[in-house]
Design a protein around this motif. Structure first.
Motif, mmCIF file in Angstrom:
data_model
loop_
_atom_site.group_PDB
_atom_site.id
_atom_site.type_symbol
_atom_site.label_atom_id
_atom_site.label_comp_id
_atom_site.label_asym_id
_atom_site.label_seq_id
_atom_site.Cartn_x
_atom_site.Cartn_y
_atom_site.Cartn_z
ATOM 1 N N GLN A 52 24.145 57.289 62.827
ATOM 2 C CA GLN A 52 23.479 56.278 63.471
ATOM 3 C C GLN A 52 21.997 55.987 62.852
ATOM 4 O O GLN A 52 21.635 56.971 62.162
ATOM 5 N N ASP A 54 22.932 53.121 61.331
ATOM 6 C CA ASP A 54 24.076 52.256 60.324
ATOM 7 C C ASP A 54 25.452 52.303 60.504
ATOM 8 O O ASP A 54 25.949 51.093 60.267
ATOM 9 N N ARG A 63 30.703 51.074 63.657
ATOM 10 C CA ARG A 63 30.388 49.616 63.030
ATOM 11 C C ARG A 63 31.506 49.711 61.661
ATOM 12 O O ARG A 63 31.746 50.735 61.197
ATOM 13 N N PRO A 280 24.804 50.453 54.950
ATOM 14 C CA PRO A 280 24.716 50.136 53.449
ATOM 15 C C PRO A 280 25.984 50.474 52.485
ATOM 16 O O PRO A 280 25.925 50.513 51.208
ATOM 17 N N PRO A 296 23.599 57.621 52.082
ATOM 18 C CA PRO A 296 23.766 56.172 51.550
ATOM 19 C C PRO A 296 22.930 56.230 50.090
ATOM 20 O O PRO A 296 22.051 57.015 50.019
#
Length: 303
Positions: A52, A54, A63, A280, A296
């Motif tokens: 979390q 992203d 997501r 990302p 990331p």
């Protein structure tokens, strides 16, 4: 179906002399995660706070996104996977009669359809082959008329030897058979050590999700990246490599593939590019206890 507005900038990375761009199609709706990866419950997501914000929302729902990767180098323009596509009848309501500006974004990134040289299909699932074709005068015609489309012989042989349901038959009729009928589809045999298809571009066998699925390895001037296909759908599978997809054809083989792949990437500088990872999107695999996590990449930028 309307789509969520997308940013106009194109996220991109460099791998030596290769340039890689993410071409967005659509973010996938929140219900995709619980359906696709049912083992990734909010409780499981909570064990990895780095997911979390992203990769999971405030309710710890995953997501996910649909996008392609456009690779340029050695005088070639290569597209890896072609998403869901526009105006196609699909059983999944989120994919049915999609209306996105994917081709506009692709063209703005320097990949006008007629300039694409090679299309790599990591596997023959509906959300990876949709822009193979587009509607023209009531027919489905190749979107990339000057490209060779590649998939593996193992993948092709599996699906053509399987009794397909109507939804999958429809996908083959509108997105796969037209490119074969146009003489643009090439079948590739992938060796155990991988098979080169262009300078710095190698197919790497990653079976399980489908029998002939591949990941795409990029290498140039000592740098490497790996485009996952669907051997890894989401970063939550790094701390939980046994966590599989509801549509894996061979779940045990898919888990073995993930373990082997993540072991090979862990602690290296290989950039992992997730075919369904939300922004990302790219990162490096590092060991984390007896599993892994994604850090990331700092090289993502908008161009």
């Amino acid at each position: 179906m309307s789509t969520t507005p997308q940013p106009t900038a194109t996220p991109s990375w460099t791998v030596g002399d290769l340039a890689v761009r993410r071409i967005d199609e659509v973010p996938l709706p929140p219900q995709t995660g619980p359906w696709l990866l049912p083992g990734a419950t909010p409780e499981v997501v909570a064990r990895s706070p780095w997911l979390q914000p992203d990769f999971a929302d405030e309710q710890r729902v995953l997501r996910l996104a649909s996008h392609s990767f456009a690779v340029e180098g050695a005088g070639l323009r290569i597209l890896v996977d072609t998403g869901i596509g526009n105006g196609k009848q699909r059983a999944n309501p989120a994919w049915d009669n999609l209306n996105s500006d994917y081709l506009t974004r692709l063209t703005e990134a320097g990949f006008a359809p007629e300039t694409v040289d090679l299309v790599v299909l990591t596997h023959l699932h509906t959300d990876h082959v949709g822009w193979n074709t587009r509607a023209q005068e009531g027919r489905w015609v190749p979107t990339f008329p000057n490209a060779r489309y590649l998939t593996t012989r193992t993948e092709w042989d599996y699906w053509t030897g399987t009794d397909l349901n109507e939804a999958r038959s429809q996908m083959f009729r509108d997105s796969v058979h037209p490119i074969k009928d146009a003489g643009l589809l090439d079948l590739v045999d992938v060796a155990p050590e991988g098979t080169d298809i262009a300078p710095g571009v190698r197919l790497r066998s990653t079976p399980g999700h489908t029998p002939g699925q591949v990941a795409v390895e990029l290498s140039s001037r000592g740098e490497r990246a790996l485009i996952t296909g669907d051997c890894i759908h989401h970063p939550v599978q790094l701390p939980h490599p046994d966590l599989g997809s509801c549509v894996d054809i061979d779940p045990a083989a898919a888990a073995r593939t993930r373990h082997e792949l993540l072991d090979s990437l862990s602690g290296t500088r290989t950039l992992l590019l997730g075919s369904h990872f939300p922004p990302p999107t790219a990162g490096h695999v590092i060991p984390d206890g007896d599993a892994f996590r994604l850090v990331p990449a700092s090289r993502e930028r908008a161009s």
